[in-house]
Design a protein around this motif. Structure first.
Motif, PDB file in Angstrom:
ATOM      1  N   UNK A 126       0.833  -1.194   0.000  1.00  0.00           N
ATOM      2  CA  UNK A 126       0.000   0.000   0.000  1.00  0.00           C
ATOM      3  C   UNK A 126       0.877   1.257   0.000  1.00  0.00           C
ATOM      4  N   UNK A 127       0.716   2.074  -1.034  1.00  0.00           N
ATOM      5  CA  UNK A 127       1.554   3.276  -1.187  1.00  0.00           C
ATOM      6  C   UNK A 127       1.407   4.247  -0.013  1.00  0.00           C
ATOM      7  N   UNK A 128       0.214   4.335   0.542  1.00  0.00           N
ATOM      8  CA  UNK A 128       0.001   5.282   1.648  1.00  0.00           C
ATOM      9  C   UNK A 128       0.627   4.757   2.946  1.00  0.00           C
ATOM     10  N   UNK A 129       0.643   3.418   3.093  1.00  0.00           N
ATOM     11  CA  UNK A 129       1.169   2.849   4.344  1.00  0.00           C
ATOM     12  C   UNK A 129       2.672   2.588   4.271  1.00  0.00           C
ATOM     13  N   UNK A 130       3.166   2.296   3.080  1.00  0.00           N
ATOM     14  CA  UNK A 130       4.602   1.971   2.905  1.00  0.00           C
ATOM     15  C   UNK A 130       5.197   2.859   1.816  1.00  0.00           C
ATOM     16  N   UNK A 131       5.165   4.207   2.026  1.00  0.00           N
ATOM     17  CA  UNK A 131       5.581   5.087   0.921  1.00  0.00           C
ATOM     18  C   UNK A 131       7.033   4.888   0.491  1.00  0.00           C
ATOM     19  N   UNK A 132       7.948   4.697   1.448  1.00  0.00           N
ATOM     20  CA  UNK A 132       9.366   4.603   1.067  1.00  0.00           C
ATOM     21  C   UNK A 132       9.621   3.337   0.262  1.00  0.00           C
ATOM     22  N   UNK A 133       9.074   2.241   0.760  1.00  0.00           N
ATOM     23  CA  UNK A 133       9.240   0.959   0.075  1.00  0.00           C
ATOM     24  C   UNK A 133       8.666   1.030  -1.348  1.00  0.00           C
ATOM     25  N   UNK A 134       7.453   1.582  -1.450  1.00  0.00           N
ATOM     26  CA  UNK A 134       6.785   1.644  -2.759  1.00  0.00           C
ATOM     27  C   UNK A 134       7.536   2.557  -3.714  1.00  0.00           C
ATOM     28  N   UNK A 135       8.032   3.703  -3.209  1.00  0.00           N
ATOM     29  CA  UNK A 135       8.704   4.651  -4.115  1.00  0.00           C
ATOM     30  C   UNK A 135      10.003   4.087  -4.661  1.00  0.00           C
ATOM     31  N   UNK A 136      10.618   3.160  -3.929  1.00  0.00           N
ATOM     32  CA  UNK A 136      11.841   2.521  -4.464  1.00  0.00           C
ATOM     33  C   UNK A 136      11.513   1.750  -5.732  1.00  0.00           C
ATOM     34  N   UNK A 137      10.259   1.324  -5.842  1.00  0.00           N
ATOM     35  CA  UNK A 137       9.848   0.499  -6.974  1.00  0.00           C
ATOM     36  C   UNK A 137       9.298   1.317  -8.124  1.00  0.00           C
ATOM     37  N   UNK A 138       9.245   2.655  -7.949  1.00  0.00           N
ATOM     38  CA  UNK A 138       8.662   3.444  -9.037  1.00  0.00           C
ATOM     39  C   UNK A 138       9.507   4.654  -9.397  1.00  0.00           C
ATOM     40  N   UNK A 139       9.500   4.971 -10.689  1.00  0.00           N
ATOM     41  CA  UNK A 139      10.161   6.171 -11.181  1.00  0.00           C
ATOM     42  C   UNK A 139       9.117   7.040 -11.844  1.00  0.00           C
ATOM     43  N   UNK A 140       9.196   8.358 -11.617  1.00  0.00           N
ATOM     44  CA  UNK A 140       8.144   9.253 -12.085  1.00  0.00           C
ATOM     45  C   UNK A 140       8.732  10.383 -12.916  1.00  0.00           C
ATOM     46  N   UNK A 141       8.197  10.557 -14.098  1.00  0.00           N
ATOM     47  CA  UNK A 141       8.513  11.739 -14.897  1.00  0.00           C
ATOM     48  C   UNK A 141       7.289  12.643 -14.847  1.00  0.00           C
ATOM     49  N   UNK A 142       7.331  13.709 -14.028  1.00  0.00           N
ATOM     50  CA  UNK A 142       6.164  14.599 -13.965  1.00  0.00           C
ATOM     51  C   UNK A 142       6.050  15.437 -15.236  1.00  0.00           C
ATOM     52  N   UNK A 143       4.944  16.188 -15.330  1.00  0.00           N
ATOM     53  CA  UNK A 143       4.688  17.015 -16.514  1.00  0.00           C
ATOM     54  C   UNK A 143       5.873  17.958 -16.765  1.00  0.00           C
ATOM     55  N   UNK A 144       6.390  18.556 -15.662  1.00  0.00           N
ATOM     56  CA  UNK A 144       7.601  19.388 -15.785  1.00  0.00           C
ATOM     57  C   UNK A 144       8.732  18.657 -15.080  1.00  0.00           C
ATOM     58  N   UNK A 145       9.721  18.144 -15.819  1.00  0.00           N
ATOM     59  CA  UNK A 145      10.776  17.345 -15.179  1.00  0.00           C
ATOM     60  C   UNK A 145      11.502  18.149 -14.100  1.00  0.00           C
TER      61      UNK A 145
END
Ligand code: ATP
Length: 312
Positions: free
Chosen positions: A64-83
Motif C-alpha cells: 500500500x503506497x500510503x502505508x509503505x511510501x518509502x518501500x513503494x517509491x523505491x519500486x517506481x520512477x516518475x517523470x512529472x509534466x515538468x521534469x
C-alpha cells in the motif's frame, strides 16, 4: 504490479478524479488518454505518491503506497509534466545526485549512472549543464532520473509533449525499449502514440475511466460491424439485410441524394458474412458502392466513449 482502487481526489469543490480503479500488469504498457483537464495529471501524481487521494488506495507490487511510501517509491520512477531538473548541474552530476536522494545502495553509482545515460542517449551531453539542454534532451534527462535505482514501474506524464517530430520518434523508441522490462503507465493526448506504444488504454474523461480497451475495437465481444452503401429504396435494403441469419443490429440512413442507402450491420463474429450479404444484395439487384468490415480506429473508440458520456 500496480493496482489503483477507487481513487477520488477533490480540490475544494472541484472533483478532479472520481472513483477510479484500474491495474497494470508486470511489463505492460498502459496509456491514460484524455482531453485537457480530464484528470490524468492528478491521477499520476497520486499513483506516484506525490499527492494523497481524498479516498481510495494504490498498491504497488502488493504494498500500500500510503502505508509503505518509502518501500513503494523505491519500486517506481516518475517523470512529472515538468521534469524536476536543477539547471545548474551537469547531466552526470544530477543523475548521481538523484541516486543519492533515492538512497540507491549496494551498487556502483557512477556505473549505474553511466548505464542510464547510455540507455537514454545522454552520454554525449553528460558534461553539459541541464539549463543548456534542448527540450528533447531535458525530457530524456527527466526519464533518466526516473530510472535511477532501477524501479520496475515507470510513470510518465505526457513524455512527448512539446518535442519536435524527430525528438518525439526518439522518445517513443526509448519508451518502447523501456517497456520490454518495465511496467509503464503514461498519459498522452496523442492517439497514434498511445496506439503504437500501449498494450492497453484507459480513457479518462471528467475524472472517470470511461473505458479500458485493448485497442481491438468498440463493438462487443463476439461481434463485428459491416459497413455498406447500396443503391435502392430504403425498405428493400432493410428487408434484404435482415435476411442475413447472423444479423444482430442494423443502422440504416435514409436514401441520400445519389439514391444510395448507407448502413452498419452488426453481425455475430463468424466467417463469410460479407460474402453472404453481397450475394443477398446482388440477388435483389441492389448495386453496391462499398461493403467492408469496419476497422475501429482509436479515434473512433475515443470519440464514441466520450460522446456517450456527454460532450467532450
Ligand atoms: P492536462 O492534459 O491539461 O494536463 P489533465 O487531464 O492532466 O489535464 P488535471 O491537471 O489532473 O487534468 O486536472 C483535472 C481537473 O482538476 C481540472 O479541472 C483542473 O482544473 C483541476 N485541478 C488540477 N489541479 C488543481 C489544483 N491544484 N487546484 C484546483 N483544481 C485543480
Amino acid at each position: 504490479m500496480l493496482e489503483v482502487k477507487s481513487i477520488t481526489k477533490r480540490y475544494g469543490r472541484i472533483t478532479a478524479v472520481s472513483g477510479v480503479s484500474f491495474c497494470c500488469h508486470r511489463n505492460e504498457t498502459v496509456g491514460l488518454l484524455g482531453v485537457n483537464g480530464a484528470g490524468k495529471t492528478t491521477l499520476l501524481n497520486i499513483v506516484s505518491g506525490c499527492m494523497p487521494p481524498t479516498s481510495g488506495s494504490v498498491l504497488i507490487a502488493g504494498e500500500d503506497l500510503m502505508k509503505q511510501p518509502t518501500l513503494c517509491r523505491r519500486n517506481l520512477g516518475y517523470l512529472p509534466e515538468r521534469p524536476p531538473l536543477y539547471d545548474e548541474m551537469t547531466v552526470e552530476e544530477y543523475l548521481a545526485f538523484v541516486c543519492r536522494l533515492r538512497e540507491v545502495v549496494g551498487r556502483d553509482i557512477p556505473n549505474h549512472v553511466r548505464n542510464i545515460m547510455e540507455l537514454c542517449s545522454l552520454t554525449d551531453v553528460k558534461k553539459r549543464l541541464l539549463g543548456h539542454l534542448s527540450k528533447g534532451y531535458r525530457q530524456r534527462a527527466g526519464i533518466a532520473q526516473a530510472l535511477c535505482g532501477d524501479p520496475s514501474l515507470l510513470i510518465l506524464d505526457e513524455p512527448t509533449v512539446g518535442l519536435d517530430p524527430v525528438q518525439t520518434v526518439e522518445m517513443r523508441e526509448l519508451i518502447r525499449k523501456l517497456g520490454e522490462d518495465h511496467t509503464i503507465l503514461f498519459s498522452s493526448h496523442n492517439l497514434s502514440e498511445v496506439q503504437s506504444l500501449c498494450h492497453r488504454i484507459c480513457i479518462v474523461h471528467h475524472g472517470r475511466i470511461l473505458k479500458e480497451d485493448t485497442l481491438k475495437g468498440k463493438h462487443g465481444e463476439g461481434e463485428r460491424v459491416i459497413l455498406f452503401s447500396a443503391m435502392g429504396d430504403y425498405d428493400t435494403v432493410l428487408k434484404t439485410v435482415r435476411e442475413l441469419p447472423e444479423l444482430k443490429r442494423l443502422n440504416l440512413k435514409p436514401v441520400n441524394h445519389d439514391g444510395f442507402v448507407e448502413g452498419e450491420a452488426t453481425v455475430a463474429d463468424g466467417k463469410d458474412s460479407e460474402i453472404r450479404l453481397f450475394r443477398l444484395m446482388a440477388a435483389k439487384d441492389l448495386p453496391l458502392r462499398y461493403l467492408s468490415p469496419r476497422e475501429d480506429s482509436l479515434e473512433s473508440v475515443f470519440l464514441h466513449a466520450t460522446q456517450e458520456a456527454g460532450e467532450i
